[in-house]
Design an enzyme around this catalytic site. Structure first.
Site, PDB file in Angstrom:
ATOM      1  N   TYR A  73       0.846  -1.190   0.000  1.00  0.00           N
ATOM      2  CA  TYR A  73       0.000   0.000   0.000  1.00  0.00           C
ATOM      3  C   TYR A  73       0.881   1.240   0.000  1.00  0.00           C
ATOM      4  O   TYR A  73       1.724   1.419   0.885  1.00  0.00           O
ATOM      5  CB  TYR A  73      -0.915   0.005   1.228  1.00  0.00           C
ATOM      6  N   HIS A 112      -4.833   5.113  -2.538  1.00  0.00           N
ATOM      7  CA  HIS A 112      -6.018   5.959  -2.668  1.00  0.00           C
ATOM      8  C   HIS A 112      -5.583   7.306  -3.239  1.00  0.00           C
ATOM      9  O   HIS A 112      -4.540   7.832  -2.843  1.00  0.00           O
ATOM     10  CB  HIS A 112      -6.686   6.185  -1.310  1.00  0.00           C
TER      11      HIS A 112
END
Length: 184
Positions: A73, A112
């Site tokens: 991530y 994101h």
């Protein structure tokens, strides 16, 4: 500017304030103290980008073991605006890709991105990322609050595609050494 003038350095207790200042300038969200404690323990997954010995960017990642997958991530990857489009982001991203390649056990890399951040979306698409989801109200205290989830799927293949014995070896060290790693 040549890539030789770009260097990546470790995040340490001595330069963590530079990372905090950089993140305050580059990102519309603020990060709590736990974020920075985790970054100090991240090793190769957290790097400062230097241009002529000046901190101009940073990348911070963590390993995510959810959804029955092992994923990388990208928490932050950013560069001061006067230094953008000079290859600094690419150097930071290539460092992360090299880490994933050497590890050999990631299913994907994801992050994101605020839905109106077209520059970041195009940057990641250039490296094969795709928008796989949109999270409504992901961000607090910034507009727009929605975020795209961008993901790059990684595929691992055994050197001999006619045999699966290599990928089912009980010893995980020999398993990861035996695999070749390709990006989809």
């Amino acid at each position: 500017m040549t890539r030789s003038s770009i260097e990546l350095g470790d995040v340490t207790p001595h330069n963590i304030k530079q990372l905090k200042k950089l993140n305050t300038v580059v990102f519309p969200v603020s990060y709590n103290d736990k974020f920075y404690v985790d970054v100090l323990e991240a090793g190769e997954l957290a790097k400062l980008a230097y241009y002529n010995d000046i901190v101009v960017g940073a990348v911070c990642c963590r390993i995510d073991n959810t959804e029955n997958q092992r994923r990388l991530y990208i928490m932050t990857l950013g560069c001061l605006s006067p230094y953008r489009r000079l290859g600094i982001g690419t150097v930071m991203f290539e460092h992360i890709m090299n880490f994933a390649e050497k590890d050999g056990n990631f299913d994907s890399i994801f992050l994101h991105v605020q839905i109106n951040n077209n520059g970041a979306i195009e940057f990641y698409k250039k490296f094969g990322f795709e928008i796989v989801d949109t999270k409504e109200q992901y961000y607090k205290r910034i507009e727009p609050a929605d975020a795209h989830v961008l993901q790059k799927t990684l595929r691992r293949t055994a050197p001999n595609s006619n045999s699966t014995a290599t990928s089912t070896t009980a010893n995980s060290n020999s398993r990861s050494k035996a695999r070749q790693f390709t990006f989809v």
